[in-house]
Design an enzyme around this catalytic site. Structure first.
Site, PDB file in Angstrom:
ATOM      1  N   LYS A 125     -36.846  -8.208   9.688  1.00 24.43           N
ATOM      2  CA  LYS A 125     -37.692  -8.043  10.035  1.00 24.43           C
ATOM      3  C   LYS A 125     -37.035  -7.231  10.733  1.00 24.43           C
ATOM      4  O   LYS A 125     -38.520  -6.238  11.229  1.00 24.43           O
ATOM      5  CB  LYS A 125     -38.525  -9.525  10.904  1.00 24.43           C
ATOM      6  CG  LYS A 125     -39.305 -10.229  10.510  1.00 24.43           C
ATOM      7  CD  LYS A 125     -39.710 -11.787  10.606  1.00 24.43           C
ATOM      8  CE  LYS A 125     -40.734 -12.426   9.907  1.00 24.43           C
ATOM      9  NZ  LYS A 125     -40.984 -14.101  10.194  1.00 24.43           N
ATOM     10  N   SER A 145     -44.691 -17.314  11.859  1.00 24.20           N
ATOM     11  CA  SER A 145     -44.142 -17.098  12.877  1.00 24.20           C
ATOM     12  C   SER A 145     -44.550 -15.776  13.488  1.00 24.20           C
ATOM     13  O   SER A 145     -44.659 -14.669  14.656  1.00 24.20           O
ATOM     14  CB  SER A 145     -43.237 -15.705  11.927  1.00 24.20           C
ATOM     15  OG  SER A 145     -43.566 -15.130  10.839  1.00 24.20           O
TER      16      SER A 145
END
Lengths: 803, 273
Positions: free
Chosen positions: A697, A654
């Protein structure tokens, strides 16, 4: 290239429309039997339960907490209640082969009755037999037999004595036998008298004595035979008396259990054995010897007439449904207990103990696969029983040939049971892969879903389920707004705005905790705010580490910029999972480039802190870099990428987009806005792909920015594909609404680099050249410069080598 | 314990003992009585001189009883050794049994003819207890018979497995020692807690009443349950045969029923002198 706009607040959270929920509180909602979101698993279980063939046992696979146990238990119970109650099973002493106790099947409820009857029989015999043997008639007959023997013996000796006396010889009893001696007037001659006896007389007497000795020896040899005859007579008498004493009691049982052939045979054997061992009953009255009392031999002797009930269905209706929480080998297939006696361990048929398979025989057995596999020999024992379709109780020691002492081998009991294993998916696939028997024995997989779709119908189904759970747990009714909030939280649990978690344990926990807060507030119903309090309470209790990470950033220990510009430096985002709680945090990712041979060095990988997926992401970005900017020249850079201040393992791809942005910034010498953070993986086409944990996140970076003060320029670049997963916190949404925080959905690398640098990314013209001044043009130019430089170095080196 | 009447008391009690399996119950009966009467018990064991004579014959042999009927040579030394072994076993029996009853005891070992030695011993005691003898117990052993007839003191013959008996049957006739017989029976009955029945041989009612009254007077103050029965001589003989469980108490040589009791009764017997 399309310009990317920040997401609107309504795109960040998918609410439940309360009008979809047609009730005020869950008190108005009926209970529901169905577990939501598991139609496939339910169908599989119904199929597995319904099919009769062997091997169609069920493995219910799915994460813990999805309600596998309760679903299976309920479905099995429903089915079991319509089935007939299975048989009782007892173990009886085997009078012909004592090592193989007999297994006898009885109709449900008869085992207890038989045990009671046999206990009463022994009690009755314990009084009837001594009474019979105490009677005067019996004693008289015994004395008569004994007297007959004694008379016979005495008479034989007396006859010899009489004969001897006629010959002037008498029979004397010596300390160890008999002797003949000459007598005169009834007195034994003294040695002198004997010495002076005339020689012919002496010879006559000696001859006579020798003859009588022969006769006496013949009598003495006959005595054991007479004694044997006497014993036989006594035995016959005892048998007759015992038959008379036991006949009535055992006859009554023979009549009662006339329909059961095995029991008739057993009762006849009992009667024979009682008669053969009548002394066991008489000892009670006459007092057992101290040794017998010490060894318990007497009570154990009578124990063989007892009944060891292995399975008893007297208190059940329908087929049994059993869950064995501690599936050891012994608890599953039964075992032989031992008792210490005179320093040795002994066992008998009454110490046979049935296992869960015995109790579930004719019904269903639910087991936890993980617990089962953790227990030595339990899995093998279960498979053996299912394969052979019989229950054979065998001690582990004998099974492994560790001991060879004489023990019992109880007759096996036919097995007809449906086993349902509950376990996670990994275990299921491992068993499929590594255990060839598994697929044969567990043909039905009931796969439980982790999530279900969010549709209005499913919202209502979920509401029913919440109502059911609340009622079962005796919680307050839930206001429909509160139900909506629970559903929204269920979506957040799976990190998907269009799905809901089927992890029922988490939902049940949230319901109980919400009820607690409602109780604290003195509310009659659980409101939305109570659910919010419960959620924030869960987060707060678990967030100590998260706060320490943030504190480290605040104090400058961990270097994270949230404003300004920097070349080759970008804020990446990662998710940390500790226990059941996960949170996001920013990481500084930097890139440096210099002349080289085309390698992009991932420092994490070099020091073995990068996982394989992370390394894959770096290799993809280096491939994309070369093909896009230096397709016709040698890629002549040496780049290094690093997660700054990362001291643990980095896994996942990611961060690959963030790493690429840092690299492009370094190559183009284009500074990146530190107010933005980035997440997303890239492919070889330069597209930004979805990642996991997008909500955590975003919230992680938001918390850091809010800690330092929201500037209105801060925000996060997320893959556009992750928009459907957004279920963000209320405070994040508020900040976005107020324009204090931005969330950009990015589809391509070009969109991302443009947002981060504030410069045009640059598109190619017909000749494949990027527009002047764009980031891409600067990258391409720099790579070509590096290629030329490398070529120049190469030629210079070649010249130096040529003499 | 005070005697129920003064005509009979036991101050010195003896028991004749050998190594047969029936000897121990005899010692137990003697020890029981000695304990009740709080007197010392003297054990008598006689080494049969006939056996020693026999062992001195050059051709003496014995036929083994316990094993296979084998014939073995007998010597004087072996016989003496065997008799010593027997004496040791007898001593052990006497010590063990009397210790259980806390009765002081001694053992006297004599050598001679058994009957002679026991009769001699009877001169120094008031009661001599011995077994009826004989394996079958149906007939009285010859030694027991002769001792019972010739002993100087009262003799109790204990039947195998019968102990003292389950009741006491007294033959109360016109013998000179008949009161003594009655008192001795009461003495035993009190000691071991048995009921007592008195058989009175008579031909007329008046005779029975007179003897019964005399017996009642004799037992006055004993607080015993006693039943009295008039019997003819033939009835007494029948009773003696029919009740082996009873301890029959009879006068010694002076009574005409003594010999009948010795030959007809198969249970325990107390011959009073």
């Amino acid at each position: 290239m399309t310009e990317v706009s920040p997401l609107a607040p309504e795109q960040l959270y998918r609410r439940v429309a309360v009008e979809e929920l047609p009730f005020e509180t869950t008190a108005d909602v009926a209970d529901v039997d169905e577990v939501p979101g598991q139609p496939r698993a339910l169908e599989a279980i119904r199929f597995g339960v319904g099919i009769k063939n062997s091997g169609y046992n069920i493995y219910a696979l799915g994460p813990a907490g999805t309600g596998k146990h309760s679903v299976v238990q309920r479905l099995l119970s429903q089915r079991a209640s319509q089935q007939s109650t299975p048989s009782d099973w007892v173990y009886l002493y085997n009078f012909t082969d004592t090592q193989r106790p007999r297994a006898v099947e009885l109709p449900p409820g008869r085992a207890r009755e038989l045990r009671h009857d046999m206990l009463r029989l022994v009690e009755d015999l314990q009084s009837a037999i001594p009474s019979a043997f105490e009677s005067d008639e019996y004693r008289t007959r015994v004395q008569e037999i004994e007297q007959e023997f004694k008379d016979r013996r005495e008479e034989a000796i007396a006859a010899i004595q009489r004969d001897a006396r006629t010959q002037g010889v008498d029979l004397l009893r010596t300390p160890s036998g008999f002797a003949f001696a000459p007598t005169r007037e009834g007195e034994v001659l003294s040695p002198d008298e004997y010495e002076h006896m005339p020689e012919p007389e002496k010879k006559r007497v000696a001859l006579a004595m020798e003859g009588f000795e022969g006769k006496l020896r013949a009598v003495i040899r006959q005595i054991p035979l007479w004694r044997q005859e006497s014993r036989e007579k006594l035995k016959t008498l005892n048998r007759d008396v015992a038959m008379a004493a036991t006949g009535h009691e055992i006859g009554a049982l023979l009549e009662k259990y006339a329909a059961y052939e095995a029991l008739i045979a057993h009762l006849n054997a009992v009667q024979e054995d009682v008669i053969e061992n009548i002394d066991d009953f008489r000892q009670q009255e006459e007092g057992a010897s101290p040794l017998l009392a010490l060894t318990g031999s007497h009570s154990s002797a009578l124990r063989r007439y007892g009944v060891n009930v292995i399975v008893e269905q007297a208190d059940h209706q329908g087929a049994p449904v059993l869950y064995e929480d501690h599936p050891t080998y012994q608890n599953l297939v039964g075992h032989l207990e031992h008792v210490a006696m005179m320093g040795a361990l002994v066992t008998d048929f009454s110490l046979i103990r049935g296992g869960a398979l015995h109790r579930a025989n004719g019904g269903y057995l639910i087991l936890d696969a993980h617990k089962l596999l953790m227990q030595p020999f339990a899995w093998d024992g279960l498979k053996r029983a299912l394969r052979s379709r019989e229950l054979r109780i065998e001690s582990v020691e004998r099974m492994l040939s560790l001991v060879s002492t004489a023990s019992l081998e109880p007759e096996p009991i036919p097995l007809d049971v449906k086993v349902v294993l509950l376990g996670d998916r990994l275990l299921y696939y491992l068993l499929c892969e590594h255990d060839p028997e598994f697929a044969d024995l567990f043909k039905v997989a009931a796969d439980f879903e982790d999530s279900m779709d969010r549709t209005p119908d499913n919202h209502r189904l979920y509401a029913h389920f919440i109502a059911t759970m609340a009622r079962q747990a005796e919680l307050r009714p839930y206001r429909r707004e509160a139900v909506a909030r629970v559903i929204e939280h269920a979506a957040r649990l799976v990190g998907d705005a269009h799905k809901m978690s089927t992890h029922l344990r988490s939902i049940a926990d949230l319901l109980r905790e919400s009820d607690y807060y409602a109780g604290e507030a003195g509310a009659a119903c659980v409101e939305r705010e109570h659910v919010c309090l419960a959620i924030s309470g869960q987060v707060h209790r678990a967030s100590r580490i998260e706060e320490r990470v943030r504190e480290s950033i605040r104090r400058g220990t961990t270097l994270i910029d949230t404003d300004g510009l920097a070349v080759g430096q970008v804020n990446g985002l990662s998710v940390l999972q500790l226990g059941g709680y996960s949170f996001g945090a920013p990481h500084r990712i930097t890139a440096r480039v210099r002349l080289g041979e085309g390698e992009v060095i991932d420092i994490e990988r070099e020091v073995e802190l990068g996982g394989p997926i992370h390394s894959k992401g770096v290799l993809i970005l280096s491939g994309w870099l070369g093909s896009r900017y230096a397709a016709d020249v040698a890629l002549s850079l040496s780049a290094t990428l690093v997660f700054e201040q990362s001291y643990g393992e980095v896994e996942g791809d990611s961060a690959s987009s963030a790493e690429l942005y840092a690299l492009l910034s370094a190559l183009a010498d284009a500074p990146i806005k530190q107010s933005l953070a980035v997440t997303g993986s890239i492919n070889q086409q330069g597209q930004v792909q979805a990642i996991g944990g997008v909500n955590e996140k975003i919230e992680g970076y938001f918390d850091v920015c809010r800690m330092r003060g929201l500037s209105g320029h801060q925000g996060v670049l997320i893959p556009a594909a992750n928009m459907q997963h957004l279920m963000l916190r209320e405070d994040v949404i508020e900040a976005v609404q107020q324009g204090k925080f931005l969330i950009f959905p990015v589809e391509t690398v070009d969109q991302g680099i443009a947002l981060l640098t504030g410069m045009a990314a640059g598109e190619t013209d017909a000749e494949g050249q990027f527009s002047d001044g764009s980031v891409n043009a600067r990258v391409q130019t720099r790579l070509r410069e590096l290629a030329q430089l490398r070529q120049a170095f190469a030629e210079h080196a070649k010249d130096k080598e040529t003499p | 314990m005070n005697p129920p009447c003064n005509a009979y008391t036991v101050q010195r009690c003896a028991v004749a003992v050998d190594v047969s399996m029936h000897s121990r119950p005899v010692v137990e009966v003697a020890a029981l009585l000695a304990a009740k009467w709080a007197v010392e018990l003297r054990g008598f064991y006689v080494e049969d001189i006939n056996l020693l004579h026999l062992a001195q014959y050059p051709t003496a042999r014995e036929v083994d009883w316990s094993a296979t009927g084998a014939t073995m040579q007998l010597t004087y030394q072996r016989m003496e050794r065997l008799l010593r072994v027997h004496a040791g076993r007898v001593r052990e029996t006497v010590v063990t049994v009397t210790a259980q009853r806390h009765v002081p005891a001694t053992l006297h070992v004599a050598r001679g003819r058994v009957v002679d030695e026991l009769v001699a011993a009877s001169r120094s005691v008031d009661l001599l207890v011995l077994g009826r003898g004989g394996e079958g117990a149906t007939r009285l052993g010859s030694v027991a018979h002769r001792v019972a007839v010739t002993a100087a003191c009262s003799v109790m013959l204990v039947g195998i497995a019968l102990g003292v008996g389950r009741s006491i049957l007294v033959i109360y006739d016109d013998a000179t020692v008949s009161d003594r017989v009655l008192c001795a029976a009461a003495h035993c009955a009190t000691a071991v807690g048995l009921s007592m029945q008195v058989l009175i041989p008579c031909s007329e009612e008046s005779q029975f009443a007179a003897r019964r009254d005399r017996a009642r007077a004799c037992l006055f103050g004993t607080q015993m349950m006693v039943s009295y029965h008039a019997s003819t001589g033939s009835e007494i003989l029948a009773v003696l045969c029919a009740v082996p469980q009873a301890l029959v108490v009879v006068a010694g040589a002076a009574s005409r029923y003594c010999e009948a009791a010795l030959t007809q009764h198969r249970g325990s017997l107390l011959v009073i002198r």
